[in-house]
Motif scaffolding. Sequence first.
Motif, PDB file in Angstrom:
ATOM      1  N   PRO A 151      18.877   7.409  -6.663  1.00  0.00           N
ATOM      2  CA  PRO A 151      17.540   7.544  -7.269  1.00  0.00           C
ATOM      3  C   PRO A 151      16.603   8.365  -6.401  1.00  0.00           C
ATOM      4  CG  PRO A 151      17.843   5.359  -6.347  1.00  0.00           C
ATOM      5  CD  PRO A 151      19.176   6.033  -6.285  1.00  0.00           C
ATOM      6  N   ILE A 152      15.702   9.069  -7.076  1.00  0.00           N
ATOM      7  CA  ILE A 152      14.643   9.829  -6.426  1.00  0.00           C
ATOM      8  C   ILE A 152      13.333   9.110  -6.705  1.00  0.00           C
ATOM      9  CG2 ILE A 152      13.457  12.036  -6.235  1.00  0.00           C
ATOM     10  CD1 ILE A 152      16.339  12.181  -5.351  1.00  0.00           C
ATOM     11  N   LEU A 153      12.608   8.805  -5.640  1.00  0.00           N
ATOM     12  CA  LEU A 153      11.346   8.087  -5.782  1.00  0.00           C
ATOM     13  C   LEU A 153      10.217   8.992  -5.340  1.00  0.00           C
ATOM     14  CD1 LEU A 153      12.488   4.723  -4.136  1.00  0.00           C
ATOM     15  CD2 LEU A 153      12.542   5.329  -6.559  1.00  0.00           C
ATOM     16  N   THR A 154       9.121   8.998  -6.094  1.00  0.00           N
ATOM     17  CA  THR A 154       7.987   9.867  -5.758  1.00  0.00           C
ATOM     18  C   THR A 154       6.683   9.078  -5.807  1.00  0.00           C
ATOM     19  OG1 THR A 154       7.715  10.550  -8.070  1.00  0.00           O
ATOM     20  CG2 THR A 154       9.121  11.920  -6.658  1.00  0.00           C
ATOM     21  N   TRP A 155       5.768   9.462  -4.904  1.00  0.00           N
ATOM     22  CA  TRP A 155       4.426   8.896  -4.874  1.00  0.00           C
ATOM     23  C   TRP A 155       3.452  10.028  -4.583  1.00  0.00           C
ATOM     24  CZ3 TRP A 155       8.582   6.335  -2.784  1.00  0.00           C
ATOM     25  CH2 TRP A 155       8.856   5.065  -3.285  1.00  0.00           C
ATOM     26  N   SER A 156       2.266   9.925  -5.129  1.00  0.00           N
ATOM     27  CA  SER A 156       1.260  10.968  -4.894  1.00  0.00           C
ATOM     28  C   SER A 156       0.751  10.939  -3.458  1.00  0.00           C
ATOM     29  CB  SER A 156       0.085  10.797  -5.862  1.00  0.00           C
ATOM     30  OG  SER A 156      -0.516   9.517  -5.689  1.00  0.00           O
ATOM     31  N   HIS A 157       0.892   9.770  -2.814  1.00  0.00           N
ATOM     32  CA  HIS A 157       0.509   9.664  -1.408  1.00  0.00           C
ATOM     33  C   HIS A 157       1.322   8.549  -0.769  1.00  0.00           C
ATOM     34  CE1 HIS A 157      -1.923   9.251   2.248  1.00  0.00           C
ATOM     35  NE2 HIS A 157      -2.391  10.473   1.966  1.00  0.00           N
ATOM     36  N   TRP A 158       1.681   8.728   0.496  1.00  0.00           N
ATOM     37  CA  TRP A 158       2.559   7.748   1.142  1.00  0.00           C
ATOM     38  C   TRP A 158       1.924   6.369   1.257  1.00  0.00           C
ATOM     39  CZ3 TRP A 158       0.722   5.475   5.532  1.00  0.00           C
ATOM     40  CH2 TRP A 158      -0.245   6.151   6.266  1.00  0.00           C
ATOM     41  N   ARG A 159       0.589   6.292   1.238  1.00  0.00           N
ATOM     42  CA  ARG A 159      -0.078   4.997   1.322  1.00  0.00           C
ATOM     43  C   ARG A 159       0.181   4.127   0.090  1.00  0.00           C
ATOM     44  NH1 ARG A 159      -3.641   4.880   5.554  1.00  0.00           N
ATOM     45  NH2 ARG A 159      -4.312   6.899   6.404  1.00  0.00           N
ATOM     46  N   LYS A 160       0.651   4.728  -0.989  1.00  0.00           N
ATOM     47  CA  LYS A 160       0.887   3.971  -2.223  1.00  0.00           C
ATOM     48  C   LYS A 160       2.277   3.358  -2.297  1.00  0.00           C
ATOM     49  CE  LYS A 160      -2.447   6.648  -4.912  1.00  0.00           C
ATOM     50  NZ  LYS A 160      -2.712   7.455  -6.149  1.00  0.00           N
ATOM     51  N   VAL A 161       3.099   3.566  -1.281  1.00  0.00           N
ATOM     52  CA  VAL A 161       4.455   3.005  -1.294  1.00  0.00           C
ATOM     53  C   VAL A 161       4.364   1.485  -1.120  1.00  0.00           C
ATOM     54  CG1 VAL A 161       6.689   2.986  -0.141  1.00  0.00           C
ATOM     55  CG2 VAL A 161       5.392   5.119  -0.310  1.00  0.00           C
ATOM     56  N   PRO A 162       4.936   0.707  -2.031  1.00  0.00           N
ATOM     57  CA  PRO A 162       4.909  -0.765  -1.885  1.00  0.00           C
ATOM     58  C   PRO A 162       5.660  -1.208  -0.620  1.00  0.00           C
ATOM     59  CG  PRO A 162       5.520  -0.129  -4.116  1.00  0.00           C
ATOM     60  CD  PRO A 162       5.572   1.123  -3.293  1.00  0.00           C
ATOM     61  N   ASN A 163       5.084  -2.152   0.081  1.00  0.00           N
ATOM     62  CA  ASN A 163       5.681  -2.608   1.333  1.00  0.00           C
ATOM     63  C   ASN A 163       7.103  -3.114   1.153  1.00  0.00           C
ATOM     64  OD1 ASN A 163       3.377  -2.028   2.817  1.00  0.00           O
ATOM     65  ND2 ASN A 163       2.473  -4.040   2.443  1.00  0.00           N
ATOM     66  N   GLY A 164       7.355  -3.857   0.094  1.00  0.00           N
ATOM     67  CA  GLY A 164       8.671  -4.449  -0.097  1.00  0.00           C
ATOM     68  C   GLY A 164       9.737  -3.454  -0.508  1.00  0.00           C
ATOM     69  N   LEU A 165       9.346  -2.229  -0.862  1.00  0.00           N
ATOM     70  CA  LEU A 165      10.315  -1.250  -1.339  1.00  0.00           C
ATOM     71  C   LEU A 165      10.928  -0.444  -0.195  1.00  0.00           C
ATOM     72  CD1 LEU A 165      11.575   0.034  -3.890  1.00  0.00           C
ATOM     73  CD2 LEU A 165       9.670   1.658  -3.904  1.00  0.00           C
ATOM     74  N   TRP A 166      10.227  -0.347   0.912  1.00  0.00           N
ATOM     75  CA  TRP A 166      10.683   0.494   2.016  1.00  0.00           C
ATOM     76  C   TRP A 166      11.730  -0.261   2.847  1.00  0.00           C
ATOM     77  CZ3 TRP A 166       9.613   5.514   2.516  1.00  0.00           C
ATOM     78  CH2 TRP A 166      10.003   6.149   3.691  1.00  0.00           C
ATOM     79  N   ARG A 167      12.938   0.295   2.957  1.00  0.00           N
ATOM     80  CA  ARG A 167      14.014  -0.421   3.636  1.00  0.00           C
ATOM     81  C   ARG A 167      14.545   0.294   4.889  1.00  0.00           C
ATOM     82  NH1 ARG A 167      17.118   1.607  -1.014  1.00  0.00           N
ATOM     83  NH2 ARG A 167      18.775   3.030  -0.298  1.00  0.00           N
ATOM     84  N   TRP A 168      13.940   1.399   5.285  1.00  0.00           N
ATOM     85  CA  TRP A 168      14.455   2.172   6.419  1.00  0.00           C
ATOM     86  C   TRP A 168      13.675   1.770   7.672  1.00  0.00           C
ATOM     87  CZ3 TRP A 168      13.257   4.189   1.573  1.00  0.00           C
ATOM     88  CH2 TRP A 168      14.381   4.442   0.774  1.00  0.00           C
ATOM     89  N   LYS A 169      14.265   0.887   8.460  1.00  0.00           N
ATOM     90  CA  LYS A 169      13.559   0.154   9.515  1.00  0.00           C
ATOM     91  C   LYS A 169      12.997   1.039  10.626  1.00  0.00           C
ATOM     92  CE  LYS A 169      17.910  -0.774  11.965  1.00  0.00           C
ATOM     93  NZ  LYS A 169      18.806  -1.812  12.531  1.00  0.00           N
ATOM     94  N   ASN A 170      13.614   2.179  10.891  1.00  0.00           N
ATOM     95  CA  ASN A 170      13.176   3.010  12.005  1.00  0.00           C
ATOM     96  C   ASN A 170      12.257   4.156  11.596  1.00  0.00           C
ATOM     97  OD1 ASN A 170      16.280   2.199  13.178  1.00  0.00           O
ATOM     98  ND2 ASN A 170      14.520   1.917  14.523  1.00  0.00           N
TER      99      ASN A 170
END
Length: 224
Positions: free
Chosen positions: A2-21
């Motif tokens: 899947p390709i995920l897009t957001w108009s700004h990185w601040r809008k990324v939901p906290n629970g969706l981000w899985r790349w720890k580093n």
Amino acid sequence: MPILTWSHWRKVPNGLWRWKNFSPAEIACRGTGALKIDTEALDKLQALRDRLGKPLIIRSAYRSPEHNRRVGGAPRSKHMDGTAFDIAMANHDPVAFEAAAREVGFLGFGYYPRSGFMHIDLGPARSWGEKFPARAVPFAPETPPAREVLAESRTFRGSGAAGAATVGAAGVEVLQEALAETQSTIQPLVPYLDALRWVLVAIALIGIAVTIHARLDDWKRGQR
């Protein structure tokens, strides 16, 4: 993937981000803050970070089309797809970095030694630019030549023997004079003591000769 897009990185939901580093801000467009995530590319980037065991300093990841034009990127740059990353080599050996990147599945490589980074992407397989020069391997510290322990050195043994024999010869001479003056009953021993004195003198001379030879030999071999 899947390709995920957001108009700004601040809008990324906290629970969706899985790349720890990595953080959304590191991957987002430097010009607009917009973010496009190719999950396969991010998974491989995280796998590369895990394999190397040290931070990856991201110089550029996703670029919006307008920002890509502004910085002079290729018209079909993989950065606009979210599948390319420019990684600083300041804390990496470029050879080891490239080998690890290939092992986790990156296929495209661009070398920018003057700017100090390497471009990696998901492909197609290709490479460009001048490779990084091989880094000098530090020499192992030079081990000083083994030196003789003082108590075991030829110089010490020779000078010690000479000193002891000299003292002994002097002592014998004193004893001989004392016996000659005060002990007439043991006067027959005096000749033997005289012989012993000359033996000790000979030992002293041998010791001095050994000392001189040892110093000359050490000087020739550069040990002193």
